[in-house]
Write a protein that holds these residues in place. Structure first.
Motif, PDB file in Angstrom:
ATOM      1  N   HIS A  99      -6.061   2.483   8.727  1.00  0.00           N
ATOM      2  CA  HIS A  99      -5.605   2.811   7.212  1.00  0.00           C
ATOM      3  C   HIS A  99      -4.963   1.059   6.438  1.00  0.00           C
ATOM      4  O   HIS A  99      -5.632   0.078   6.064  1.00  0.00           O
ATOM      5  CB  HIS A  99      -4.243   3.230   7.723  1.00  0.00           C
ATOM      6  N   HIS A 100      -5.288  -0.035   7.691  1.00  0.00           N
ATOM      7  CA  HIS A 100      -5.031  -1.230   8.200  1.00  0.00           C
ATOM      8  C   HIS A 100      -6.183  -1.984   7.895  1.00  0.00           C
ATOM      9  O   HIS A 100      -6.539  -3.756   7.542  1.00  0.00           O
ATOM     10  CB  HIS A 100      -4.350  -1.772   9.524  1.00  0.00           C
ATOM     11  N   ALA A 140       2.440  -4.905   8.235  1.00  0.00           N
ATOM     12  CA  ALA A 140       1.441  -3.945   8.542  1.00  0.00           C
ATOM     13  C   ALA A 140       0.753  -4.486  10.562  1.00  0.00           C
ATOM     14  O   ALA A 140       0.907  -3.368  11.351  1.00  0.00           O
ATOM     15  CB  ALA A 140       0.407  -3.482   7.734  1.00  0.00           C
ATOM     16  N   TYR A 184       2.258  -1.605   4.700  1.00  0.00           N
ATOM     17  CA  TYR A 184       0.995  -0.882   4.351  1.00  0.00           C
ATOM     18  C   TYR A 184       1.167   0.122   2.489  1.00  0.00           C
ATOM     19  O   TYR A 184       0.346  -0.223   1.938  1.00  0.00           O
ATOM     20  CB  TYR A 184       0.557   0.500   5.118  1.00  0.00           C
ATOM     21  N   PHE A 214       5.168   0.810   9.956  1.00  0.00           N
ATOM     22  CA  PHE A 214       3.415   0.267   9.175  1.00  0.00           C
ATOM     23  C   PHE A 214       4.078   1.106   8.019  1.00  0.00           C
ATOM     24  O   PHE A 214       3.062   0.037   7.238  1.00  0.00           O
ATOM     25  CB  PHE A 214       2.374   1.170  10.186  1.00  0.00           C
ATOM     26  N   THR A 215       4.121   1.715   7.911  1.00  0.00           N
ATOM     27  CA  THR A 215       4.380   2.301   6.220  1.00  0.00           C
ATOM     28  C   THR A 215       4.818   1.694   5.806  1.00  0.00           C
ATOM     29  O   THR A 215       4.008   1.220   4.337  1.00  0.00           O
ATOM     30  CB  THR A 215       4.630   3.526   6.454  1.00  0.00           C
ATOM     31  N   ARG A 230      -7.261  -2.731   4.139  1.00  0.00           N
ATOM     32  CA  ARG A 230      -6.365  -3.621   3.452  1.00  0.00           C
ATOM     33  C   ARG A 230      -7.072  -5.193   2.930  1.00  0.00           C
ATOM     34  O   ARG A 230      -6.038  -5.070   1.346  1.00  0.00           O
ATOM     35  CB  ARG A 230      -5.371  -5.367   4.522  1.00  0.00           C
ATOM     36  N   MET A 273      -3.028   3.398  12.881  1.00  0.00           N
ATOM     37  CA  MET A 273      -2.867   2.636  12.089  1.00  0.00           C
ATOM     38  C   MET A 273      -4.544   1.423  11.485  1.00  0.00           C
ATOM     39  O   MET A 273      -3.984   1.340  10.494  1.00  0.00           O
ATOM     40  CB  MET A 273      -1.591   1.816  13.066  1.00  0.00           C
ATOM     41  N   ARG A 295      -7.728  -2.818  -0.822  1.00  0.00           N
ATOM     42  CA  ARG A 295      -6.603  -1.946  -1.669  1.00  0.00           C
ATOM     43  C   ARG A 295      -6.471  -2.842  -3.564  1.00  0.00           C
ATOM     44  O   ARG A 295      -5.906  -1.872  -3.956  1.00  0.00           O
ATOM     45  CB  ARG A 295      -5.505  -1.683  -0.693  1.00  0.00           C
ATOM     46  N   ILE A 312       1.117  -4.228  -0.274  1.00  0.00           N
ATOM     47  CA  ILE A 312       0.800  -4.399   0.790  1.00  0.00           C
ATOM     48  C   ILE A 312       1.950  -5.445   0.824  1.00  0.00           C
ATOM     49  O   ILE A 312       1.998  -6.177   0.708  1.00  0.00           O
ATOM     50  CB  ILE A 312      -0.711  -5.052   0.478  1.00  0.00           C
ATOM     51  N   GLU A 353       1.202  -7.463   4.206  1.00  0.00           N
ATOM     52  CA  GLU A 353       0.199  -7.024   5.168  1.00  0.00           C
ATOM     53  C   GLU A 353       0.280  -7.642   6.766  1.00  0.00           C
ATOM     54  O   GLU A 353       0.463  -7.095   7.562  1.00  0.00           O
ATOM     55  CB  GLU A 353      -1.667  -8.183   5.470  1.00  0.00           C
TER      56      GLU A 353
END
Length: 406
Positions: free
Chosen positions: A232-233, A202, A188, A184-185, A236, A229, A239, A197, A199
């Protein structure tokens, strides 16, 4: 770039992990599965029309044929043919999801921790060896050798291709959670390239988190990871700016955050917190999710409770001893208690994070707020030496240029 090449790239991002997992289940040979699937993607570049009708089915059929060709060449096809006589083109919905089996195979305790992460990023995340090497800060040849050794060990040790059960499942949980979060990181905040990103990557990690929750439905740390997750997601779409430029968290348009995902994450977090205990967040993923929730539920940037975030980071640092956590805690402390207090917490981190651009960028920002502009310029320069993605590089250049013209 031709439309067919674009279609192949999109198919790689969307279907690589799922198809590799399915082929590995059929062939019982990770190396053969990966090589055959790579052949299929290479063939698609020239064979596909601009808008192929069923990309995953075409790739699966082609990879099976390439695998059969390879087996014939080494004169062992007779024992493998029953696994490979599947020559029709199934609809995407009929392709079973084998990714959990693949990730548990890649995370087997017989492999070293670094090998588990690297192999999962390669097989489940679809990252190239070069991207993984950049993530680990090692030469590409070193990483290629590490991944090859891991695959050979799986074959030689007869590591089973399955999801474990009972006590074995509990023993493997922490390693799998760590790898899913690393996948995931990388989605992200990519370690390099022209995109900050990824996407699709993620989203892949979030999907794995949901599968893990079905497998371990009463595990607070699994819930914590999924909540983290999702939180943060959910940001998206806000950002990056219209030209792909980095938009800092305080400057993001919060109306573009995915509120449904935030609500789901907060519900997960609340239901997973132990009741009537002095330690409401007993694990690192629950703690990190609690921190992310403080950001995600603030109506405006000015409403963020930085004191609570700094306190939670303090608990997380005591639990993990992580230098990255100390870096994030320093940023929170700077917001709560002033830039001088945050800057002091960055002392001593260069040994572990000297090649991490965020350390130098954080130091530059705090020095800037303290009016120490010459030192801030130097720190921006060090950040630019090690930053990996183009959007982050452009952002650092713009911040440094603002000081240079004063």
């Amino acid at each position: 770039m031709s439309r067919s090449v674009t279609a192949v790239e999109q198919a790689y991002r969307r279907h690589w992990a799922r198809l590799l997992a399915l082929l590995t289940a059929e062939l019982r040979d990770l190396d053969l599965a990966e090589e055959s699937l790579q052949d299929a993607f290479a063939a698609a570049v020239t064979a596909w029309p601009p808008e192929p009708a069923n990309p995953p089915a075409w790739l699966l059929t082609t990879a099976r044929r390439r695998a059969l060709d390879r087996l014939r060449r080494v004169a062992v096809a007779a024992g493998k043919l029953p696994l490979l006589i599947v020559d029709d083109r199934p609809e995407p919905s009929s392709i079973p999801d084998e990714r959990l089996r693949l990730i548990f195979t890649c995370c087997h305790p017989a492999l070293s921790a670094d090998a588990r992460v690297a192999l999962t990023l390669r097989c489940v995340g679809g990252l190239t060896t070069r991207e993984i090497a950049r993530l680990f800060l090692v030469p590409e040849a070193t990483m290629a050798a590490r991944i090859t050794r891991a695959k050979k060990k799986i074959a030689q040790a007869g590591i089973p291709y399955r999801v474990p059960a009972g006590p074995e499942l509990a023993e493997r949980r922490d390693g799998v959670l760590a790898v899913v979060y690393l996948v995931f990181t990388e989605g992200y905040a990519a370690t390099g390239g022209d995109r900050l990103i990824r996407e699709d990557l993620a989203a892949e990690a979030v999907a794995l988190g949901r599968m893990l929750r079905e497998l371990l439905p009463a595990d607070p740390e699994v819930d914590g990871l999924l909540a983290l997750m999702l939180l943060h997601h959910a940001r998206r779409d806000a950002r990056l700016g219209p030209s792909g430029e980095l938009v800092r968290l305080p400057d993001q348009d919060r109306s573009r955050w995915h509120r449904g995902e935030i609500a789901e994450a907060v519900s997960l977090l609340e239901s997973s917190r132990p009741q009537h205990t002095a330690d409401p967040f007993p694990g690192p993923y629950l703690l990190q999710a609690a921190i992310a929730a403080e950001h995600a539920t603030a109506t405006r940037a000015a409403d963020t409770d930085w004191s609570a975030i700094a306190r939670l980071y303090g608990e997380l640092e005591r639990l993990t001893g992580s230098a990255v956590v100390r870096l994030n805690r320093a940023v929170a402390v700077a917001e709560a208690d002033g830039p001088g207090a945050g800057l002091a917490l960055l002392d001593g981190l260069d040994h572990e994070l000297g090649r991490h651009h965020l350390l130098h960028a954080a130091r530059a920002e705090l020095l800037r707020r303290l009016g120490r502009e010459r030192e801030a310029l130097d720190a921006y320069g060090r950040a630019l030496e090690v930053v990996g993605t183009d959007p982050e590089r452009a952002f650092l250049l713009s911040r440094r240029a603002e000081l240079s013209v004063r």
